[in-house]
Design an enzyme around this catalytic site. Sequence first.
Site, mmCIF file in Angstrom:
data_model
loop_
_atom_site.group_PDB
_atom_site.id
_atom_site.type_symbol
_atom_site.label_atom_id
_atom_site.label_comp_id
_atom_site.label_asym_id
_atom_site.label_seq_id
_atom_site.Cartn_x
_atom_site.Cartn_y
_atom_site.Cartn_z
ATOM 1 N N CYS A 159 86.184 12.993 34.406
ATOM 2 C CA CYS A 159 87.125 11.878 34.230
ATOM 3 C C CYS A 159 88.514 12.221 34.764
ATOM 4 O O CYS A 159 89.119 11.435 35.490
ATOM 5 C CB CYS A 159 87.223 11.494 32.760
ATOM 6 S SG CYS A 159 85.659 10.984 32.036
ATOM 7 N N HIS A 160 89.036 13.393 34.378
ATOM 8 C CA HIS A 160 90.401 13.751 34.766
ATOM 9 C C HIS A 160 90.512 15.178 35.287
ATOM 10 O O HIS A 160 91.616 15.664 35.520
ATOM 11 C CB HIS A 160 91.357 13.542 33.589
ATOM 12 C CG HIS A 160 91.339 12.139 33.086
ATOM 13 N ND1 HIS A 160 90.623 11.761 31.973
ATOM 14 C CD2 HIS A 160 91.904 11.008 33.569
ATOM 15 C CE1 HIS A 160 90.775 10.459 31.791
ATOM 16 N NE2 HIS A 160 91.534 9.982 32.742
ATOM 17 N N GLY A 161 89.382 15.872 35.425
ATOM 18 C CA GLY A 161 89.391 17.189 36.055
ATOM 19 C C GLY A 161 89.645 18.381 35.163
ATOM 20 O O GLY A 161 89.935 19.465 35.659
ATOM 21 N N PRO A 175 94.533 18.678 32.744
ATOM 22 C CA PRO A 175 95.082 17.757 31.737
ATOM 23 C C PRO A 175 94.801 18.146 30.275
ATOM 24 O O PRO A 175 95.623 17.874 29.407
ATOM 25 C CB PRO A 175 94.411 16.422 32.069
ATOM 26 C CG PRO A 175 93.996 16.535 33.492
ATOM 27 C CD PRO A 175 93.680 17.975 33.717
#
Length: 197
Positions: A159-161, A175
């Site tokens: 989703c965001h790494g 994140p």
Amino acid sequence: MTPERQPCVTEHERERRLLLWSTATTGGVLLLAAAWPLVASLAPSARALAAGAPVDVDLSRLATGELMTTEWRGRPVWILRRTAAMLATLSDDAGRLSDPDSRRSQQPAACRNATRALRPEYFVAVGICTHLGCVPAFRPQPGAADLGDDWPGGFYCPCHGSRFDLAGRVFRNVPAPLNLEIPPYSFPDPARVRIGA
């Protein structure tokens, strides 16, 4: 001396008082009857109580290098049976991790170690990314083409790494702010883990 006169209560007054007491009593009974379901609904249901109960998982069917998912309190919990090679990578990651000693993350005190486990072979963690609650993917192969040659294997949140090693410790500059959560757990016997103990 004249005797004091008692006030005269008429038949009409008696009927009014009786009607007033009857109405008040009936209203009180109806109020209690209406409040009972509301009060009963505040108690947790049997399903809710069961959801928070400990969960026993049979480890005999979990092969080395495999990840199994179970549910506890409505959340996915991973159980990874790590290989010797997986355990060896954990000491290599320390310089690349945000919290290698698990000082800021949530885990039982007995799991505040390099493997973040009661028994190094078995890693137990809540399978939810600490960034926004996504479910990371298990990516055990080192050097995955899409994650780079320096990828040691672990958990990757597409989703965001966010990236986590095989002990659920978060890498720097991603994140996610914290390591994966380790729930309370125990081993009642060698082939069984109890989550929520």
